[in-house]
Motif scaffolding. Structure first.
Motif, PDB file in Angstrom:
ATOM      1  N   ASP A 129       0.650  -1.109  -0.013  1.00 15.05           N
ATOM      2  CA  ASP A 129      -0.115  -0.006   0.079  1.00 15.05           C
ATOM      3  C   ASP A 129       0.691   1.305   0.187  1.00 15.05           C
ATOM      4  OD1 ASP A 129      -2.418  -1.375   0.060  1.00 15.05           O
ATOM      5  OD2 ASP A 129      -2.512  -1.607   2.177  1.00 15.05           O
ATOM      6  N   ASP A 131       0.178   5.765  -0.938  1.00 12.12           N
ATOM      7  CA  ASP A 131      -0.590   7.033  -1.425  1.00 12.12           C
ATOM      8  C   ASP A 131       0.297   7.909  -1.997  1.00 12.12           C
ATOM      9  OD1 ASP A 131      -2.702   8.626  -1.406  1.00 12.12           O
ATOM     10  OD2 ASP A 131      -2.936   9.081   0.617  1.00 12.12           O
ATOM     11  N   ARG A 158      -3.824   9.123  -8.695  1.00  6.09           N
ATOM     12  CA  ARG A 158      -2.995   8.561  -7.461  1.00  6.09           C
ATOM     13  C   ARG A 158      -2.975   6.841  -7.623  1.00  6.09           C
ATOM     14  NH1 ARG A 158      -1.289  12.438  -4.585  1.00  6.09           N
ATOM     15  NH2 ARG A 158      -0.743  11.113  -2.743  1.00  6.09           N
ATOM     16  N   LYS A 160      -2.837   3.613  -4.660  1.00  7.98           N
ATOM     17  CA  LYS A 160      -3.237   3.529  -3.335  1.00  7.98           C
ATOM     18  C   LYS A 160      -2.634   1.846  -3.160  1.00  7.98           C
ATOM     19  CE  LYS A 160      -6.236   6.979  -1.814  1.00  7.98           C
ATOM     20  NZ  LYS A 160      -7.639   7.530  -1.064  1.00  7.98           N
ATOM     21  N   ARG A 161      -3.236   0.984  -4.002  1.00  4.36           N
ATOM     22  CA  ARG A 161      -2.491  -0.239  -3.878  1.00  4.36           C
ATOM     23  C   ARG A 161      -2.035  -0.759  -4.831  1.00  4.36           C
ATOM     24  NH1 ARG A 161      -4.765  -5.498  -0.602  1.00  4.36           N
ATOM     25  NH2 ARG A 161      -4.114  -4.178   0.895  1.00  4.36           N
TER      26      ARG A 161
END
Length: 240
Positions: A129, A131, A158, A160-161
């Motif tokens: 993970d 960000d 963006r 995130k994972r």
């Protein structure tokens, strides 16, 4: 030390039974009863590497030189030309491919090369993970793998994972549960498929993402009292 002793050590470290059904990891050239004093580690076998090796060397590679239903040995063609030289010099070969991918390679790349913590593992896929802005992350990834640029499919601003599979992992596209997938050997139609399912892609290269094999394995083998040398084959691709 006998080749069998080293094989058993490797089997404990990364069990050969974990390899995929289509794979060909294990002892490919040589005899379990053979004696070994020097071990050389490489992602692949090439002619320059074989020419540099002493007789009676054990070569441990990531990719199997015998693969995909080899039906004849015509010594003027690859890979028979390399196998002939290896036999002439009594060079033995053990391959650790998809078993090592699952037990060591993905973990090492995520934690040691990219500097992230794995939060989930699913076979050949490691998840972590973040960000971060996609462009910033892509440039960071390219730098980590020594790539001249980031070849990407961008589906969001963006990330995130992230999912990662070293080597060639695009056959897993539909099973990836992440915003972004890092793998090598990304083809045009892979990119089109990823775009259709809104999965960002970053091509981390096949060689570039797997050449860490040797340095990972060296740390384990050096405790056996053997001379262990990293002598990786060259990347067949050149960036101009």
């Amino acid at each position: 030390m006998k080749i069998l002793d080293i094989y058993n050590f490797l089997d404990t470290l990364s069990p050969f039974e974990l390899q995929e059904s289509w794979d060909n990891s294990g002892l490919l050239i040589g005899d379990f009863s053979g004696d070994v004093k020097k071990v050389v580690l490489s992602i692949d076998v090439d002619e320059k590497l074989i020419d540099s090796l002493d007789n009676h060397t054990l070569l441990i590679t990531h990719h199997p030189i015998i693969f995909g239903g080899l039906k004849q040995l015509e010594f003027s063609k690859y890979p028979a030309n390399l196998i002939q030289k290896m036999i002439q010099k009594n060079i033995s070969n053990i391959a650790m491919h998809t078993n090592f991918d699952q037990t060591h390679l993905n973990d090492y790349v995520v934690s040691e090369i990219l500097g992230y913590k794995i939060v989930q593992k699913d076979g050949f896929v490691a998840y972590f993970d973040i960000d971060e802005n996609f462009d910033t992350f892509s440039k960071k990834v390219a730098l980590a793998f020594g790539l001249p640029h980031a070849k990407c499919v961008k589906c969001s601003e963006r990330v995130k994972r992230v999912a990662l599979t070293t080597g060639s992992g695009c056959s897993l596209l539909r099973s990836i549960e992440a915003d972004c997938f890092l793998t090598g050997d990304v083809k045009y139609h892979d990119a089109m498929e990823a775009k259709s399912i809104k999965l960002s892609l970053i091509d981390i290269g096949h060689y570039e993402s797997e050449h860490f094999f040797s340095q990972i394995l060296e740390k384990h083998l050096k405790n056996l009292g053997l001379e262990v040398i990293i002598s990786s084959s060259e990347n067949p691709f050149t960036y101009i």
